[in-house]
Design a protein around this motif. Sequence first.
Motif, PDB file in Angstrom:
ATOM      1  N   ALA A 199       0.826  -1.204   0.000  1.00  0.00           N
ATOM      2  CA  ALA A 199       0.000   0.000   0.000  1.00  0.00           C
ATOM      3  C   ALA A 199       0.862   1.258   0.000  1.00  0.00           C
ATOM      4  CB  ALA A 199      -0.923   0.000   1.217  1.00  0.00           C
ATOM      5  N   ASN A 200       0.205   2.389  -0.127  1.00  0.00           N
ATOM      6  CA  ASN A 200       0.886   3.675  -0.025  1.00  0.00           C
ATOM      7  C   ASN A 200       1.392   3.856   1.402  1.00  0.00           C
ATOM      8  OD1 ASN A 200       1.365   6.502   0.450  1.00  0.00           O
ATOM      9  ND2 ASN A 200       0.227   6.948  -1.415  1.00  0.00           N
ATOM     10  N   PRO A 201       2.702   3.996   1.615  1.00  0.00           N
ATOM     11  CA  PRO A 201       3.231   4.048   2.978  1.00  0.00           C
ATOM     12  C   PRO A 201       2.754   5.255   3.766  1.00  0.00           C
ATOM     13  CG  PRO A 201       4.920   4.628   1.388  1.00  0.00           C
ATOM     14  CD  PRO A 201       3.756   4.131   0.606  1.00  0.00           C
ATOM     15  N   TRP A 202       2.572   6.382   3.089  1.00  0.00           N
ATOM     16  CA  TRP A 202       2.127   7.572   3.819  1.00  0.00           C
ATOM     17  C   TRP A 202       0.697   7.416   4.298  1.00  0.00           C
ATOM     18  CZ3 TRP A 202       5.945  10.297   5.350  1.00  0.00           C
ATOM     19  CH2 TRP A 202       7.107  10.378   4.577  1.00  0.00           C
ATOM     20  N   LEU A 203      -0.130   6.776   3.493  1.00  0.00           N
ATOM     21  CA  LEU A 203      -1.503   6.538   3.912  1.00  0.00           C
ATOM     22  C   LEU A 203      -1.536   5.584   5.099  1.00  0.00           C
ATOM     23  CD1 LEU A 203      -4.555   6.795   3.491  1.00  0.00           C
ATOM     24  CD2 LEU A 203      -4.412   4.915   1.830  1.00  0.00           C
ATOM     25  N   VAL A 204      -0.749   4.512   4.997  1.00  0.00           N
ATOM     26  CA  VAL A 204      -0.699   3.542   6.092  1.00  0.00           C
ATOM     27  C   VAL A 204      -0.159   4.190   7.351  1.00  0.00           C
ATOM     28  CG1 VAL A 204       0.359   1.386   6.863  1.00  0.00           C
ATOM     29  CG2 VAL A 204      -0.498   1.588   4.532  1.00  0.00           C
ATOM     30  N   LEU A 205       0.886   5.002   7.203  1.00  0.00           N
ATOM     31  CA  LEU A 205       1.462   5.688   8.354  1.00  0.00           C
ATOM     32  C   LEU A 205       0.444   6.600   9.009  1.00  0.00           C
ATOM     33  CD1 LEU A 205       3.858   6.479  10.135  1.00  0.00           C
ATOM     34  CD2 LEU A 205       4.494   8.162   8.395  1.00  0.00           C
ATOM     35  N   GLY A 206      -0.302   7.354   8.184  1.00  0.00           N
ATOM     36  CA  GLY A 206      -1.298   8.260   8.746  1.00  0.00           C
ATOM     37  C   GLY A 206      -2.404   7.533   9.483  1.00  0.00           C
ATOM     38  N   VAL A 207      -2.915   6.468   8.862  1.00  0.00           N
ATOM     39  CA  VAL A 207      -3.978   5.690   9.501  1.00  0.00           C
ATOM     40  C   VAL A 207      -3.470   5.052  10.792  1.00  0.00           C
ATOM     41  CG1 VAL A 207      -5.477   3.684   9.252  1.00  0.00           C
ATOM     42  CG2 VAL A 207      -5.186   5.273   7.338  1.00  0.00           C
ATOM     43  N   SER A 208      -2.237   4.534  10.748  1.00  0.00           N
ATOM     44  CA  SER A 208      -1.661   3.905  11.938  1.00  0.00           C
ATOM     45  C   SER A 208      -1.489   4.906  13.070  1.00  0.00           C
ATOM     46  CB  SER A 208      -0.309   3.280  11.586  1.00  0.00           C
ATOM     47  OG  SER A 208       0.335   2.798  12.746  1.00  0.00           O
ATOM     48  N   LEU A 209      -0.988   6.090  12.733  1.00  0.00           N
ATOM     49  CA  LEU A 209      -0.799   7.118  13.758  1.00  0.00           C
ATOM     50  C   LEU A 209      -2.124   7.531  14.387  1.00  0.00           C
ATOM     51  CD1 LEU A 209       1.918   9.493  12.261  1.00  0.00           C
ATOM     52  CD2 LEU A 209       2.051   8.221  14.400  1.00  0.00           C
ATOM     53  N   VAL A 210      -3.099   7.800  13.535  1.00  0.00           N
ATOM     54  CA  VAL A 210      -4.396   8.240  14.053  1.00  0.00           C
ATOM     55  C   VAL A 210      -5.020   7.160  14.930  1.00  0.00           C
ATOM     56  CG1 VAL A 210      -6.745   8.874  13.407  1.00  0.00           C
ATOM     57  CG2 VAL A 210      -4.815   9.849  12.162  1.00  0.00           C
ATOM     58  N   GLY A 211      -5.030   5.930  14.445  1.00  0.00           N
ATOM     59  CA  GLY A 211      -5.631   4.844  15.208  1.00  0.00           C
ATOM     60  C   GLY A 211      -4.893   4.559  16.498  1.00  0.00           C
ATOM     61  N   SER A 212      -3.568   4.504  16.430  1.00  0.00           N
ATOM     62  CA  SER A 212      -2.785   4.183  17.622  1.00  0.00           C
ATOM     63  C   SER A 212      -2.853   5.298  18.660  1.00  0.00           C
ATOM     64  CB  SER A 212      -1.325   3.922  17.231  1.00  0.00           C
ATOM     65  OG  SER A 212      -1.214   2.802  16.400  1.00  0.00           O
ATOM     66  N   ILE A 213      -2.697   6.533  18.197  1.00  0.00           N
ATOM     67  CA  ILE A 213      -2.741   7.654  19.145  1.00  0.00           C
ATOM     68  C   ILE A 213      -4.124   7.775  19.758  1.00  0.00           C
ATOM     69  CG2 ILE A 213      -2.605  10.160  19.344  1.00  0.00           C
ATOM     70  CD1 ILE A 213      -0.428  10.118  17.238  1.00  0.00           C
ATOM     71  N   GLY A 214      -5.153   7.641  18.930  1.00  0.00           N
ATOM     72  CA  GLY A 214      -6.513   7.782  19.454  1.00  0.00           C
ATOM     73  C   GLY A 214      -6.854   6.735  20.492  1.00  0.00           C
ATOM     74  N   THR A 215      -6.552   5.473  20.176  1.00  0.00           N
ATOM     75  CA  THR A 215      -6.878   4.407  21.134  1.00  0.00           C
ATOM     76  C   THR A 215      -5.998   4.477  22.375  1.00  0.00           C
ATOM     77  OG1 THR A 215      -5.414   2.925  19.862  1.00  0.00           O
ATOM     78  CG2 THR A 215      -7.781   2.836  19.395  1.00  0.00           C
TER      79      THR A 215
END
Length: 329
Positions: free
Chosen positions: A143-159
């Motif tokens: 996948a697009n690494p920047w998209l994955v990085l963004g989704v991972s950051l948002v999900g991890s930080i939020g939870t």
Amino acid sequence: MLRSNAFSLLHSFKTPLQFSTRQSSRNFSSFRPNAFASFSKRPSLASFVSKNARTIFTDSSAVVARPSQQEGWKKFAITSATVAGAVVAVNVVLNRETRDGLTAAEQSYLHDSFKYTGGGLVLTAIAARSLFKSGFAFRVMSANPWLVLGVSLVGSIGTMMGAMYTSPENTVLKHTFWLGFNACQAATLSPLFFFAPAILSRAALYTCGVVGALSYVGATAKNDTYLYMGGPLLAGVTVVALSSIAPMALPLGMRGLAIAEAISLYGGLAVFSGFVLYDTQKILQHARMAQAGLIPADPIKESIGLELDMINIFVRLVQILAMQQGRKK
């Protein structure tokens, strides 16, 4: 405190592919561009999968010469003796002055925190393995690494923030955030299963030895002995984070890349080992404060720091062992 590993697992295969507190910066250090540096010389993801890893669609393994049972037990005994010796050495060097003993409240709070830490790691490992077997890891690497990085950051930080700052009295919501946090960690760590099981098992054994020794030192040392380390560790993890992203932002030569890689790997290993000492003593301090009624008891919040310490130590040990194996070939 968020210390996940999404970016390091994506950028390493050459695909085109936290923040308001001290804990936030500790996580960013593991978003390294060279986490799978041991595979960087391979021409493509396809050749890596076909030549060096188990297929992502099955659990079949390459045919290799397996050591005899006697050799296997010998290696296991040597490894166990090395880990035990390291535990004793760490205790002798760092724990020359011990406390009389933990109070009942301190023991209970520390045990509860480590129970959540262990439970979270088990859930993360099981979920990561399931995601890998389902082919999720392959899709992440493609996948697009920047998209994955963004989704991972948002999900991890939020939870993570939800698990840390939800009131302990709201049990259902707090545990929901905690489960979500572990699910995010599992998603970012699932590509680790591209490595050989032998490397993963050795890294897990070494991680348990390191964390066990340091947490024992922190629990038996005199009160607040290692709490002064918070500032230096924050500075250290900042350096590790900068060394992780430097290859992306700066035109470094081969020597510069090697130095940045060494700082990120070995410096990160030292920094997060120090965080184990710091977090253990912080848990005991919070136990005394909770007993005095100054703060609510919250073992889930305490466990997140320890869990992220262990994940970062484990990931770096996997990388180091993989690099050593690559040099032997």
